[in-house]
Design an enzyme around this catalytic site. Sequence first.
Site, PDB file in Angstrom:
ATOM      1  N   CYS A  40       0.810  -1.227   0.000  1.00  0.00           N
ATOM      2  CA  CYS A  40       0.000   0.000   0.000  1.00  0.00           C
ATOM      3  C   CYS A  40       0.840   1.273   0.000  1.00  0.00           C
ATOM      4  O   CYS A  40       0.636   2.169  -0.832  1.00  0.00           O
ATOM      5  CB  CYS A  40      -0.992  -0.012   1.159  1.00  0.00           C
ATOM      6  SG  CYS A  40      -0.249   0.071   2.816  1.00  0.00           S
ATOM      7  N   HIS A  72      -5.925   1.722  -4.278  1.00  0.00           N
ATOM      8  CA  HIS A  72      -4.902   1.257  -3.338  1.00  0.00           C
ATOM      9  C   HIS A  72      -4.381  -0.107  -3.754  1.00  0.00           C
ATOM     10  O   HIS A  72      -4.904  -0.743  -4.666  1.00  0.00           O
ATOM     11  CB  HIS A  72      -5.484   1.204  -1.922  1.00  0.00           C
ATOM     12  CG  HIS A  72      -6.543   0.150  -1.744  1.00  0.00           C
ATOM     13  ND1 HIS A  72      -6.513  -0.757  -0.718  1.00  0.00           N
ATOM     14  CD2 HIS A  72      -7.661  -0.140  -2.453  1.00  0.00           C
ATOM     15  CE1 HIS A  72      -7.573  -1.556  -0.789  1.00  0.00           C
ATOM     16  NE2 HIS A  72      -8.285  -1.197  -1.832  1.00  0.00           N
ATOM     17  N   HIS A  96      -2.642   1.092   6.784  1.00  0.00           N
ATOM     18  CA  HIS A  96      -2.960   0.954   5.360  1.00  0.00           C
ATOM     19  C   HIS A  96      -3.245   2.339   4.791  1.00  0.00           C
ATOM     20  O   HIS A  96      -3.820   3.196   5.472  1.00  0.00           O
ATOM     21  CB  HIS A  96      -4.167   0.040   5.158  1.00  0.00           C
ATOM     22  CG  HIS A  96      -4.425  -0.271   3.715  1.00  0.00           C
ATOM     23  ND1 HIS A  96      -3.612  -1.095   2.975  1.00  0.00           N
ATOM     24  CD2 HIS A  96      -5.398   0.165   2.866  1.00  0.00           C
ATOM     25  CE1 HIS A  96      -4.075  -1.179   1.740  1.00  0.00           C
ATOM     26  NE2 HIS A  96      -5.157  -0.419   1.646  1.00  0.00           N
TER      27      HIS A  96
END
Length: 176
Positions: free
Chosen positions: A82, A145, A133
């Site tokens: 990420c 993402h 994240h």
Amino acid sequence: MPITFAVQRFGCVLILSCATVTGCASNIIHAPEPFPRVPSSRDRQVLVNERKAAHETIMATALSLRGVPYLNGGVSPRGFDCSGFTKYVFEQHRISLPRLASDQFAVGTNVSSDSIVAGDLVFFSTVAPGPSHVGLAINEEQFVHAPSHTGVVRVENLNSRYWANRYIGAKRPPMP
């Protein structure tokens, strides 16, 4: 015997001192620079338009990477995690971000959830407490993402139950 002259210029008094009648000293005091002008509403609109264009090109880069596989520690189109994804996207536009999601959370300006715009970083608490994240907002409802090891770079809905329950904030990265 030195001769002293006083001259008024731009509201300031300049004092010139001459060592002799034929030659002046080299240390002349200059008037201060005028204050910078206050940006007009047109100047501000130009800046807004430039930032919007920058955000659009950043998003075009991010969306062009859809389908790239997840790779733990990945920072290139061969594979991303990420924060490697967000770092890579911004580096393509000469904007440096830290490597980890938790460190990326520490940069930029806080953005309220109702003020999210394309290019803002959105953060979630997934595998650990705090920002673990990160993705890039497309708008107030969607983000792109690099999800977990079973995924590929993709677009998801910020309001889905999974992401809404884990959302912890958004940041607007500094633009050049």
